[in-house]
Design a protein around this motif. Structure first.
Motif, short mmCIF file in Angstrom:
data_model
loop_
_atom_site.label_atom_id
_atom_site.label_comp_id
_atom_site.label_asym_id
_atom_site.label_seq_id
_atom_site.Cartn_x
_atom_site.Cartn_y
_atom_site.Cartn_z
N HIS A 1 0.82 -1.21 0.00
CA HIS A 1 0.00 0.00 0.00
C HIS A 1 0.86 1.26 0.00
O HIS A 1 0.53 2.23 -0.67
CB HIS A 1 -0.96 -0.02 1.19
CG HIS A 1 -2.16 -0.89 0.98
ND1 HIS A 1 -3.44 -0.40 0.81
CD2 HIS A 1 -2.26 -2.24 0.85
CE1 HIS A 1 -4.28 -1.41 0.61
NE2 HIS A 1 -3.59 -2.54 0.65
N PHE B 1 -2.67 -2.14 -4.70
CA PHE B 1 -3.80 -2.78 -4.03
C PHE B 1 -3.94 -4.18 -4.61
O PHE B 1 -4.35 -4.35 -5.75
CB PHE B 1 -5.05 -1.93 -4.29
CG PHE B 1 -6.35 -2.48 -3.76
CD1 PHE B 1 -6.39 -3.34 -2.67
CD2 PHE B 1 -7.55 -2.08 -4.34
CE1 PHE B 1 -7.60 -3.82 -2.18
CE2 PHE B 1 -8.77 -2.54 -3.84
CZ PHE B 1 -8.79 -3.42 -2.78
N HIS B 2 -3.56 -5.21 -3.86
CA HIS B 2 -3.58 -6.59 -4.37
C HIS B 2 -5.00 -7.05 -4.69
O HIS B 2 -5.26 -7.65 -5.73
CB HIS B 2 -2.94 -7.52 -3.33
CG HIS B 2 -2.74 -8.92 -3.82
ND1 HIS B 2 -3.76 -9.83 -3.90
CD2 HIS B 2 -1.62 -9.57 -4.24
CE1 HIS B 2 -3.29 -10.97 -4.37
NE2 HIS B 2 -1.99 -10.85 -4.58
N ARG B 3 -5.91 -6.83 -3.78
CA ARG B 3 -7.36 -7.07 -3.93
C ARG B 3 -7.79 -8.54 -3.90
O ARG B 3 -8.98 -8.84 -3.87
CB ARG B 3 -7.89 -6.39 -5.19
CG ARG B 3 -9.42 -6.30 -5.20
CD ARG B 3 -9.99 -5.25 -6.12
NE ARG B 3 -9.38 -5.16 -7.42
CZ ARG B 3 -9.65 -4.19 -8.30
NH1 ARG B 3 -10.52 -3.24 -7.99
NH2 ARG B 3 -9.05 -4.15 -9.46
N GLY C 1 -5.21 -7.09 -9.21
CA GLY C 1 -4.78 -5.88 -8.51
C GLY C 1 -5.08 -4.58 -9.24
O GLY C 1 -5.52 -4.56 -10.39
N VAL D 1 -3.63 1.82 -5.51
CA VAL D 1 -4.32 2.41 -4.36
C VAL D 1 -4.79 3.80 -4.78
O VAL D 1 -4.00 4.61 -5.25
CB VAL D 1 -3.39 2.50 -3.14
CG1 VAL D 1 -4.05 3.28 -2.02
CG2 VAL D 1 -3.00 1.10 -2.66
N LYS E 1 -13.03 0.61 -0.22
CA LYS E 1 -11.70 1.23 -0.27
C LYS E 1 -10.62 0.16 -0.13
O LYS E 1 -10.85 -0.92 0.42
CB LYS E 1 -11.56 2.27 0.83
CG LYS E 1 -12.45 3.50 0.59
CD LYS E 1 -12.19 4.58 1.62
CE LYS E 1 -13.02 5.83 1.31
NZ LYS E 1 -12.78 6.90 2.31
N ALA E 2 -9.43 0.49 -0.61
CA ALA E 2 -8.34 -0.48 -0.69
C ALA E 2 -7.94 -1.01 0.69
O ALA E 2 -7.92 -2.23 0.91
CB ALA E 2 -7.14 0.15 -1.40
N GLU E 3 -7.59 -0.12 1.61
CA GLU E 3 -7.04 -0.59 2.88
C GLU E 3 -8.06 -1.37 3.70
O GLU E 3 -7.75 -2.43 4.26
CB GLU E 3 -6.48 0.56 3.71
CG GLU E 3 -5.75 0.10 4.95
CD GLU E 3 -4.92 1.19 5.60
OE1 GLU E 3 -3.88 0.87 6.17
OE2 GLU E 3 -5.33 2.36 5.55
N THR F 1 -8.32 -4.82 2.25
CA THR F 1 -7.16 -5.65 2.57
C THR F 1 -7.24 -6.14 4.01
O THR F 1 -6.97 -7.32 4.30
CB THR F 1 -5.86 -4.86 2.34
OG1 THR F 1 -5.76 -4.53 0.95
CG2 THR F 1 -4.64 -5.65 2.75
#
Length: 290
Positions: A140, A145-147, A173, A176, A202-204, A207
């Motif tokens: 990050h 962003f692996h997702r 992916g 971010v 959202k990305a974080e 994750t």
């Protein structure tokens, strides 16, 4: 580039796995006998991204770019992330793209590791997840962003001593972004609750949710479906510590605003107090991210 150039450099062996858009084979480099993983992607399924390098703009395969940037190998000021699998070669053929990656010896994916070991002591589980959190945080920080965090996308070294992880498969992916995402790419069963509610995600927070999912599966040995979990009453797992239960409940909060950040997870008692168990290399990674 012709197919015989690929076959002259690499020998392809058994199928390791396949998804909706690709197949991955074991193989080896003919000149060095180094083990490799060989990923085939149909040309029609390859996503490209515009890259600006010293004023020259060119198209790059998005998955390749994300893998390299996640490892901190592209942009100045990026964080080195040794947990990301290494890229070795790329072949652009007429009907497909072939990506050659490291295949570390004595490793299995996290799902197979769980079933091989049968019962992983909680201290060892914490060591593995400390590394996963570190790897995710560095990704990050590097804007990736692996997702699709799941046990199948984590390789675990089976050697005696401290298990070490590598992260694979950036095919779902993205970068971010400050703006939230609306379409989900990844394993649908592990998509965050906000996606199932028809909201953006959202990305974080996603994750963190998927880290919770992986830990839940590791602790319970049961399949996980977000859509099912959303309807369940909050549960306390009897086979793990209260610290671990608290960690899980925070990661798997149905409201994304109630989930901790990745940096918060590193400070959680469930993982914070295990640094003394980790070898110097892993400890050094922790120091760079906390």
């Amino acid at each position: 580039m012709k197919h015989n150039e690929f076959t002259s450099r690499y020998k392809e062996e058994k199928l390791l796995g396949e998804g909706g858009f690709s197949q991955v084979y074991a193989g080896e480099c003919r000149s060095t006998s180094t083990p490799v993983a060989i990923k085939h992607i149909s040309k029609k399924d390859v996503q490209l991204v515009k890259v600006n390098c010293q004023g020259n703009v060119y198209d790059e395969i998005l998955e390749v770019f994300l893998m390299e940037q996640a490892a901190g190998r592209l942009c100045d000021g990026s964080f080195e992330n040794p947990a990301v699998i290494g890229l070795m070669d790329v072949f652009h053929l007429e009907t497909e793209v072939i990506i050659i990656m490291e295949r570390p010896p004595d490793t299995v994916d996290g799902f197979d590791y769980l079933f091989e070991i049968k019962h992983i002591p909680e201290d060892q589980v914490k060591v593995i997840f400390k590394q996963i959190i570190n790897a995710a945080l560095l990704m990050h920080k590097n804007g990736v962003f692996h997702r699709d965090w799941k046990l199948k996308n984590i390789l675990v070294n089976r050697n005696n001593g401290t298990p070490e992880i590598r992260v694979i498969d950036f095919g779902c992916g993205d970068f971010v972004e400050n703006e939230p995402f609306s379409r989900f790419y990844g394993t649908p069963a592990y998509a965050p609750p906000e996606f199932f509610r028809g909201e953006t995600y959202k990305a974080e927070a996603t994750t963190v949710w998927q880290i919770g999912v992986m830990l839940y599966i590791t602790c319970t040995w049961t399949a996980f479906y977000t859509s099912v979990y959303m309807k369940k009453d909050k549960e306390v797992l009897e086979n793990v510590s209260m610290e671990c239960n608290d960690f899980l409940s925070q990661c798997l909060a149905l409201d994304p605003n109630q989930r901790p950040t990745l940096e918060d997870l590193l400070l959680h008692p469930c993982v914070f107090h295990i640094l003394k168990h980790m070898n110097p290399v892993l400890y050094d990674i922790s120091c760079r991210t906390s």
